[in-house]
Motif scaffolding. Sequence first.
Motif, short mmCIF file in Angstrom:
data_model
loop_
_atom_site.label_atom_id
_atom_site.label_comp_id
_atom_site.label_asym_id
_atom_site.label_seq_id
_atom_site.Cartn_x
_atom_site.Cartn_y
_atom_site.Cartn_z
N ILE A 3 14.43 -16.49 23.74
CA ILE A 3 16.05 -16.69 23.91
C ILE A 3 16.76 -17.13 22.60
CG2 ILE A 3 17.88 -17.02 25.36
CD1 ILE A 3 15.66 -15.40 26.73
N ILE A 4 17.70 -16.15 21.99
CA ILE A 4 18.49 -16.65 20.94
C ILE A 4 19.97 -16.36 21.34
CG2 ILE A 4 16.66 -15.99 19.19
CD1 ILE A 4 18.42 -13.36 18.77
N SER A 5 20.87 -16.92 20.36
CA SER A 5 22.28 -16.94 20.55
C SER A 5 22.77 -15.57 19.66
CB SER A 5 23.11 -18.10 20.14
OG SER A 5 22.72 -19.21 20.88
N CYS A 6 23.36 -14.76 20.26
CA CYS A 6 24.13 -13.70 19.42
C CYS A 6 24.89 -14.24 18.35
CB CYS A 6 25.05 -12.92 20.45
SG CYS A 6 26.03 -11.77 19.65
N PRO A 7 24.76 -13.91 17.19
CA PRO A 7 25.55 -14.26 16.04
C PRO A 7 26.99 -14.28 16.08
CG PRO A 7 24.14 -12.44 15.22
CD PRO A 7 23.91 -12.77 16.81
N ASN A 11 26.39 -15.73 22.98
CA ASN A 11 25.92 -15.13 24.23
C ASN A 11 24.23 -15.10 24.18
OD1 ASN A 11 25.79 -14.42 26.94
ND2 ASN A 11 25.44 -12.25 26.44
N ARG A 12 23.75 -15.78 25.11
CA ARG A 12 22.19 -15.94 25.05
C ARG A 12 21.64 -14.74 25.23
NH1 ARG A 12 20.00 -21.54 26.11
NH2 ARG A 12 18.48 -20.31 27.08
N ILE A 13 20.49 -14.11 24.31
CA ILE A 13 19.91 -12.81 24.46
C ILE A 13 18.47 -13.09 24.16
CG2 ILE A 13 22.04 -11.52 24.19
CD1 ILE A 13 21.19 -11.12 21.31
N PRO A 32 24.27 -9.51 7.57
CA PRO A 32 24.88 -10.87 7.75
C PRO A 32 26.27 -10.78 7.53
CG PRO A 32 22.79 -10.89 6.29
CD PRO A 32 23.14 -9.68 6.55
N GLU A 33 26.90 -9.88 6.48
CA GLU A 33 28.28 -9.81 6.10
C GLU A 33 29.08 -9.28 7.39
OE1 GLU A 33 26.12 -8.55 3.89
OE2 GLU A 33 25.98 -10.27 2.67
N LYS A 34 28.39 -8.24 8.05
CA LYS A 34 29.11 -7.46 9.00
C LYS A 34 29.13 -8.58 10.35
CE LYS A 34 29.06 -3.32 11.58
NZ LYS A 34 28.65 -1.91 11.90
N LEU A 35 27.95 -9.19 10.54
CA LEU A 35 27.87 -10.04 11.81
C LEU A 35 29.07 -11.16 11.41
CD1 LEU A 35 24.13 -10.18 12.34
CD2 LEU A 35 25.74 -9.12 13.58
N ALA A 36 28.99 -11.88 10.25
CA ALA A 36 30.03 -12.82 10.04
C ALA A 36 31.67 -12.41 10.06
CB ALA A 36 29.76 -13.44 8.59
N GLN A 42 36.23 -12.23 16.56
CA GLN A 42 36.00 -12.96 17.80
C GLN A 42 36.78 -14.04 18.08
OE1 GLN A 42 34.84 -11.31 20.37
NE2 GLN A 42 34.56 -12.94 22.01
N MET A 43 36.62 -14.89 16.88
CA MET A 43 37.06 -16.12 17.01
C MET A 43 38.73 -16.17 16.95
SD MET A 43 34.83 -18.48 17.33
CE MET A 43 35.08 -20.11 16.90
N ALA A 44 39.17 -15.27 16.06
CA ALA A 44 40.66 -14.88 15.82
C ALA A 44 41.12 -14.38 17.30
CB ALA A 44 40.91 -13.95 14.64
N ARG A 45 40.43 -13.68 17.96
CA ARG A 45 41.19 -12.89 19.29
C ARG A 45 41.14 -13.98 20.27
NH1 ARG A 45 37.98 -8.32 18.14
NH2 ARG A 45 36.23 -9.10 19.39
N GLN A 46 40.14 -15.13 20.24
CA GLN A 46 40.18 -16.07 21.15
C GLN A 46 41.28 -17.17 20.71
OE1 GLN A 46 36.24 -18.25 21.57
NE2 GLN A 46 36.95 -18.93 23.46
N ALA A 47 41.59 -17.52 19.63
CA ALA A 47 42.36 -18.42 19.35
C ALA A 47 43.70 -17.82 19.51
CB ALA A 47 42.43 -18.61 17.84
N GLN A 48 43.98 -16.44 19.33
CA GLN A 48 45.29 -15.90 19.77
C GLN A 48 45.42 -15.98 21.50
OE1 GLN A 48 47.94 -14.80 17.49
NE2 GLN A 48 48.89 -14.85 19.36
#
Length: 108
Positions: A3-7, A11-13, A32-36, A42-48
């Motif tokens: 079980i790992i965390s989604c980058p 989420n645990r997957i 890795p660039e696309k995942l980052a 995602q962080m910007a949407r959550q902050a907004q």
Amino acid sequence: MAIISCPVCANRISNKAAECPKCKTNLGEASPEKLASKHREQMARQAQSLMNQSMLALLLFLAGFGILYWWQPENGSYNQYVSTVAIALGFGWYVVCRARIIWLKRKK
């Protein structure tokens, strides 16, 4: 199978999963660039979302004071009860939202 965390969404997957069931990120083809980049979005949407919630909480808080100031309800009346509840809920919601924003910024 581990079980790992989604980058992107954390989420645990399963490490064998082709895509994350929560954020639908294709883990097999993603660089890795696309995942980052997706993680930053995602962080910007959550902050907004948290900023919007804190603004609504502040408006609820101020509406409670507005009822007390302009309507001047009698002691023990329904209007006084509603304004007191609005003040308490608005203040509590605002404090929780601001704490979540601080936690989100530290998580980055």
